[in-house]
Design a protein around this motif. Structure first.
Motif, short mmCIF file in Angstrom:
data_model
loop_
_atom_site.label_atom_id
_atom_site.label_comp_id
_atom_site.label_asym_id
_atom_site.label_seq_id
_atom_site.Cartn_x
_atom_site.Cartn_y
_atom_site.Cartn_z
N LEU A 1 20.37 12.20 1.63
CA LEU A 1 19.58 11.09 1.11
C LEU A 1 18.21 11.63 0.76
CD1 LEU A 1 20.23 8.07 3.54
CD2 LEU A 1 20.86 8.19 1.12
N ARG A 2 17.56 10.99 -0.19
CA ARG A 2 16.18 11.32 -0.50
C ARG A 2 15.33 10.06 -0.37
NH1 ARG A 2 13.28 13.59 -5.99
NH2 ARG A 2 13.67 11.45 -6.68
N LEU A 3 14.37 10.12 0.52
CA LEU A 3 13.44 9.03 0.70
C LEU A 3 12.22 9.26 -0.18
CD1 LEU A 3 13.52 8.58 4.58
CD2 LEU A 3 15.07 7.66 2.84
N SER A 4 11.66 8.17 -0.67
CA SER A 4 10.46 8.24 -1.49
C SER A 4 9.39 7.35 -0.89
CB SER A 4 10.77 7.76 -2.92
OG SER A 4 11.77 8.55 -3.52
N CYS A 5 8.16 7.75 -1.06
CA CYS A 5 7.03 6.95 -0.59
C CYS A 5 5.96 6.96 -1.67
CB CYS A 5 6.48 7.51 0.72
SG CYS A 5 5.07 6.59 1.36
N LEU A 6 5.79 5.82 -2.30
CA LEU A 6 4.77 5.70 -3.33
C LEU A 6 3.42 5.48 -2.66
CD1 LEU A 6 3.96 5.40 -6.29
CD2 LEU A 6 4.50 2.96 -6.10
N VAL A 7 2.50 6.36 -2.95
CA VAL A 7 1.18 6.32 -2.32
C VAL A 7 0.17 5.91 -3.38
CG1 VAL A 7 -0.45 7.59 -0.91
CG2 VAL A 7 1.96 8.24 -0.91
N ALA A 8 0.03 4.63 -3.56
CA ALA A 8 -0.85 4.13 -4.60
C ALA A 8 -2.22 3.79 -4.02
CB ALA A 8 -0.22 2.90 -5.24
N ASP A 9 -3.20 3.80 -4.87
CA ASP A 9 -4.51 3.27 -4.53
C ASP A 9 -5.26 4.04 -3.46
OD1 ASP A 9 -3.08 -0.02 -4.85
OD2 ASP A 9 -4.04 1.24 -6.37
N TYR A 10 -4.98 5.34 -3.32
CA TYR A 10 -5.72 6.10 -2.34
C TYR A 10 -6.28 7.38 -2.97
CZ TYR A 10 -3.67 3.14 1.19
OH TYR A 10 -3.31 2.07 1.93
N ALA A 11 -7.47 7.73 -2.56
CA ALA A 11 -8.04 9.03 -2.93
C ALA A 11 -7.63 9.99 -1.84
CB ALA A 11 -9.55 8.91 -3.03
N PHE A 12 -6.45 10.55 -1.99
CA PHE A 12 -5.82 11.23 -0.87
C PHE A 12 -5.94 12.74 -0.95
CE2 PHE A 12 -2.75 9.29 -3.84
CZ PHE A 12 -2.45 10.39 -4.61
N GLN B 1 0.82 -1.20 0.00
CA GLN B 1 0.00 0.00 0.00
C GLN B 1 0.86 1.25 0.00
OE1 GLN B 1 -2.35 -0.85 3.49
NE2 GLN B 1 -4.07 -1.48 2.25
N LEU B 2 1.81 1.33 0.89
CA LEU B 2 2.78 2.41 0.90
C LEU B 2 4.15 1.77 0.74
CD1 LEU B 2 1.62 4.68 3.85
CD2 LEU B 2 1.11 4.93 1.42
N GLN B 3 4.93 2.29 -0.18
CA GLN B 3 6.25 1.72 -0.44
C GLN B 3 7.29 2.80 -0.23
OE1 GLN B 3 5.83 0.22 -4.43
NE2 GLN B 3 5.01 -1.73 -3.75
N ALA B 4 8.01 2.69 0.87
CA ALA B 4 9.07 3.64 1.18
C ALA B 4 10.39 3.07 0.69
CB ALA B 4 9.14 3.90 2.67
N SER B 5 11.23 3.96 0.18
CA SER B 5 12.53 3.54 -0.32
C SER B 5 13.51 4.70 -0.23
CB SER B 5 12.43 3.06 -1.76
OG SER B 5 11.96 4.11 -2.60
N GLY B 6 14.77 4.39 -0.45
CA GLY B 6 15.78 5.44 -0.49
C GLY B 6 16.73 5.48 0.69
N GLY B 7 16.51 4.64 1.68
CA GLY B 7 17.40 4.63 2.82
C GLY B 7 18.76 4.05 2.46
N GLY B 8 19.68 4.14 3.40
CA GLY B 8 21.01 3.60 3.16
C GLY B 8 21.97 3.99 4.26
N LEU B 9 23.23 3.65 4.03
CA LEU B 9 24.31 3.98 4.96
C LEU B 9 25.13 5.11 4.36
CD1 LEU B 9 26.18 3.43 7.37
CD2 LEU B 9 27.29 1.66 5.98
#
Length: 122
Positions: free
Chosen positions: A16-27, A1-9
Motif C-alpha cells: 500500500l502507499r499512504l499519502s499525506c497532503l501537507v498544505a498551508d505550511y512553510a515546512f 490541515q493534513l490529509q492522509a489517505s491510501g489505507g485499506g484492507l
C-alpha cells in the motif's frame, strides 16, 4: 490541515502507499513523520523524513519494507509499505514536527492528520 489517505484492507504480502497532503505550511525546516496506533496499543513511530534534505528515519520493525518520501511540488509525503503483515494493522497518522529534532517522539509533533486505517489479513 493534513490529509492522509491510501489505507485499506489487504492480504499479507501486499503493498500500500499512504499519502499525506501537507498544505498551508512553510515546512522548510520541518520533519514529517508517520506514526501508527493499533487497537489497544500506544501510538508508535514508523518513519520520518526531513523536508529540507530528505534524511530518512525508520522504526526497526519496518526497515527494509517501508519507504518514506516527499514531493515538494505536490506538497505530499508518501509512505510506501511493502510486504505487509498482520502486525502492521493500525491506524496510520502523518504529523508535522516543527522542532526539527526527536524525530521518533510523538510529543515533538504538534500537528496531526486524521489517520487512515490499514488492515492486513493473514
Amino acid at each position: 490541515q493534513l490529509q492522509a489517505s491510501g489505507g485499506g484492507l489487504v492480504q499479507a504480502g501486499a503493498s500500500l502507499r499512504l499519502s499525506c497532503l501537507v498544505a498551508d505550511y512553510a515546512f522548510a525546516n520541518y520533519i514529517m513523520g508517520w506514526f501508527r496506533q493499533a487497537q489497544g496499543k500506544e501510538r508508535e513511530f514508523v518513519a520520518a523524513i526531513t523536508w529540507r534534505n530528505g534524511r530518512k528515519y525508520y522504526a526497526d520493525s519496518v526497515k527494509g519494507r517501508f519507504a518514506i518520501s516527499r514531493d515538494a511540488a505536490q506538497s505530499t509525503v508518501y509512505l510506501q509499505m511493502n510486504d505487509l503483515n498482520p502486525d502492521d494493522t493500525a491506524v496510520y497518522y502523518c504529523a508535522v514536527n516543527s522542532r526539527g529534532e526527536l524525530y521518533d517522539a510523538s510529543e515533538a509533533y504538534a500537528i496531526w492528520g486524521q489517520g487512515t486505517q490499514v488492515t492486513v489479513s493473514s
